[in-house]
Scaffold this active site. Structure first.
Site, PDB file in Angstrom:
ATOM      1  N   LYS A 187      69.098  61.419 -34.640  1.00 25.89           N
ATOM      2  CA  LYS A 187      69.330  62.416 -36.063  1.00 25.89           C
ATOM      3  C   LYS A 187      68.225  63.257 -36.090  1.00 25.89           C
ATOM      4  O   LYS A 187      68.529  64.472 -36.668  1.00 25.89           O
ATOM      5  CB  LYS A 187      69.297  61.294 -37.137  1.00 25.89           C
TER       6      LYS A 187
ATOM      7  N   GLU B   6      71.458  62.789 -47.572  1.00 26.54           N
ATOM      8  CA  GLU B   6      72.163  61.718 -47.753  1.00 26.54           C
ATOM      9  C   GLU B   6      71.833  60.681 -46.709  1.00 26.54           C
ATOM     10  O   GLU B   6      71.595  61.186 -45.340  1.00 26.54           O
ATOM     11  CB  GLU B   6      73.605  61.898 -48.130  1.00 26.54           C
TER      12      GLU B   6
ATOM     13  N   SER C 257      72.570  55.592 -29.443  1.00 28.49           N
ATOM     14  CA  SER C 257      72.373  56.823 -30.559  1.00 28.49           C
ATOM     15  C   SER C 257      70.795  56.172 -31.224  1.00 28.49           C
ATOM     16  O   SER C 257      70.351  57.215 -31.816  1.00 28.49           O
ATOM     17  CB  SER C 257      73.387  56.799 -31.367  1.00 28.49           C
TER      18      SER C 257
END
Lengths: 400, 263
Positions: A97, A119, A384
């Site tokens: 991210k 969010e 990830s």
């Protein structure tokens, strides 16, 4: 062995943000001028060597890139094929991210926006946003479904420590879908002063394109790292898909090659139940959160509540580019259950000493389940994020 | 010419109440619309409930959720509209998010809308860039497609939206979601003047308008006002739906009076 052919001259989206019939901008008029402004600024930043250099600098010095491409020797022996892990779990804040958040926050600074909203589902995007806002001294508000606030409490605490305000969302299913609704409502209200840092390749144009571009660093690195070692490209890429930013980030630089690609969705309690988040496998085209894409919905177009053991995959939509890649056959999308994800979780933990997040654990679950398909091949798997955030859920499900 | 176009010929300001279809109960929607029409409503918007109404504030969200829980789907809404239309002749509009329309099929949706006696559509998450197909389908069925104009819409875009809107445009009074607000935005007058300069077509103002006084303030600068959350709130607060309807009718009568200079 290779199930897909290359897409020649792949150039998507088009000028209006469409990936074939998907994408676009389906938002209240109040947001349109902000989206046009963002599109214009991003187009400039994309070609601005100074912006790109600053982004690369913080990716290296702050986020810790490049992330390693690790040959998982013991796992490979067990599985019967050569497994390489693209280690996004080693980035600062523990997931892919941060790549996108650093890009978007630099863009917000360039545009003079001092108030950042975001969010989050699993908390990884919220944590990355809170972190980068702390670094640059920006106000940060993170919307999070009330259910996710409970199941991801460690990340909530971290976000608060970093100075962000976490707003629990109590409407609807109280998960990521509703957190996005609330963030959009905030943006509609405060659009003149506020930058919305979208967490995946979803939302209205230019977000799906912009987030993809920022996350493509994953695939670019993986391609060159693999090529340097093997003097060829891998046979397969495999990654989990919720909104799909980690997957598209890995896949995008390979789209014009012949490398086969598989996206793994969450089948939750099973595809024959309605308790899953397998949007591309079981959904159909619809419009949610600003773009047209596959969507889990009932026969009258009401959005169905999704389910996954992993908060990060618990989303009824998916990025529009994935919908296009599914229809074109360039990428294959499959789904594995909560149970299989837990098996994948244990497998990687115990063969390689790497505890994955529950999201990529789905993709490992698929590699275990379909191992014969990959016999003798080289597979790059997009790891990830790391699993610290999921310990509470794991402890509930796995008694050691 | 449909009922909306005919209405504007009268040169009257329009009071446009919003009613969530199927709220508080499915069979009560026509009663509400008849009551509001008798009290001075000039057009009525019937809201199609949606699971993810991102342009709406908590009041309309709550009413949509209740309507959905009580089973209100498009087929029921067409029946409600048809029943409503049997007794009144004022323009009726459907206001709804794009996904239920898209899933129903735009062609079938417009046919059924028109057959139910509805005259126009407002789709809050459909900007004109994505509206070409619906616009074409609406024209075939003689339905008005009303686009929104926001305070953030640049001047040259205001002209384009107004010209893409069939019989009128809908100006959003604030940057924000639906819901009552105590004070009118100071920028509102300038915004409405700017719209007036850029189109000869009528426009109504909605979002945040809830009192006769606010209607009076807006009246000189617009061709009508829409009121939604203030009415819905009465049905959320008041358990007896007939009492709520009486209160709603009284507010509509006062606002209609204010708008046309008699209140």
């Amino acid at each position: 062995m290779k199930s897909a052919s290359a897409v020649k001259n792949y150039r998507r989206p088009d000028a209006r943000g469409h990936f074939g019939p998907y994408g676009g901008r389906f938002v209240p008029e109040t947001l349109m001028s902000a989206l046009f402004e963002l599109e214009k600024e991003y187009a400039k930043a994309r070609n601005d060597s100074q912006f790109q250099a600053e982004w690369k600098r913080v990716l290296t010095d702050y986020a810790g890139r490049p992330s390693p491409l690790f040959f998982a020797e013991r796992a490979s022996k067990e599985l019967g094929f050569r497994l390489f892990l693209k280690r996004e779990d080693l980035n600062h804040t523990g997931a892919h991210k941060i790549n996108n958040v650093l890009g978007q926050v630099l863009l917000a600074l360039r545009m003079g926006k001092k108030r950042i909203i975001a969010e989050t589902g699993a908390g990884q995007h919220g944590l990355a946003t809170a972190t980068v806002c702390a670094k640059y001294g920006l106000e940060c508000i993170v919307y999070m479904g009330e259910e996710d606030v409970h199941r991801q409490s460690a990340n909530v605490y971290k976000m608060q420590l970093l100075g962000a305000k976490v707003v629990p969302v109590t409407s609807g299913s109280k998960t990521l879908k509703d957190a996005i609704n609330e963030t959009l409502r905030d943006w509609v209200t405060n659009v003149r002063t506020t930058f919305y840092v979208v967490g995946s390749v979803v939302g209205p144009h230019p977000y799906p394109m912009m987030v993809r571009d920022f996350q493509s660093i994953i695939g670019k690195e993986a391609k060159s790292q693999f090529f340097q070692r093997q003097k060829r490209l891998p046979d397969y890429l495999v990654a989990c898909v919720g909104g799909g930013s980690n997957a598209i980030g890995l896949f995008y630089p390979f789209l014009k090659t012949k490398v086969a690609m598989i996206g793994v969705e969450a089948a939750g309690l099973g595809l024959s139940t309605n308790r899953h988040s397998a949007t591309l496998t079981k959904g159909r085209p619809g419009v949610l959160h600003g773009s047209k894409s596959y969507l889990l919905q009932d026969s009258s177009g009401q959005v169905s509540p999704p389910h996954s053991i992993s908060a990060g995959l618990d989303y009824p939509g998916v990025g529009p580019e994935h919908s296009f890649l599914k229809d074109s056959g360039r990428v294959e999308y499959v789904a594995v259950t909560d149970k299989k994800a837990l098996e994948g979780f244990c497998f990687l933990s115990q063969t390689e000493g790497i505890i994955p997040a529950l999201e990529p654990a789905h993709a490992i679950g698929y590699l275990l389940k379909a191992r014969r398909r990959f016999a003798g091949c080289s597979v790059i798997f997009g790891l990830s994020g790391r699993g610290d955030k999921d310990m509470g859920i794991i402890q509930e499900h796995l008694k050691l | 010419m449909n009922r909306i176009a005919s209405f504007w010929k009268k040169g009257k300001k329009a009071l446009v109440p919003f009613v969530t279809a199927g709220f508080p109960k499915r069979d009560f929607t026509p009663e509400i619309v008849w009551g509001l029409a008798d009290s001075g409503a000039d057009m009525v918007e019937l809201g199609i409930p949606f699971s993810d109404p991102l342009a709406d504030g908590p009041t309309i969200q709550a009413s949509s959720q209740i309507a959905l829980q009580r089973g209100a789907r498009l087929v029921d809404i067409f029946r409600m509209a048809e029943k409503t239309r049997a007794k009144i002749d004022i323009p009726l509009l459907l206001m709804g998010y794009y996904n239920p329309l898209f899933v129903y099929g735009l062609d079938k949706f417009c046919k059924d809308t028109s057959n139910a006696g509805v005259d126009g559509l407002i789709v809050p998450d459909l900007p004109m860039e994505e509206g070409a197909e619906l616009s074409k389908t609406c024209r075939r069925q003689n339905l008005s497609l009303v686009y929104l104009i926001a305070p953030t819409t640049p001047p040259e875009r205001i002209s384009k939206i107004a010209s893409a809107s069939s019989d009128f445009s809908y100006c959003v009074s604030v940057t924000g979601v639906t819901g009552e607000r105590k004070n009118m935005s100071a920028e509102l007058k300038d915004f409405l003047l700017s719209v007036r300069m850029r189109t000869k077509k009528p426009f109504v103002v909605g979002f945040g308008i809830s009192t006769p006084e606010q209607a009076r303030q807006v009246a000189p600068h617009a061709d009508g006002v829409a009121v939604g959350s203030a009415l819905i709130k009465m049905f959320l607060e008041e358990k007896n739906q007939n009492t709520a309807l009486r209160r709603a009718c009284s507010l509509v009568a006062q606002m209609a009076g204010s708008l046309n200079g008699t209140g």
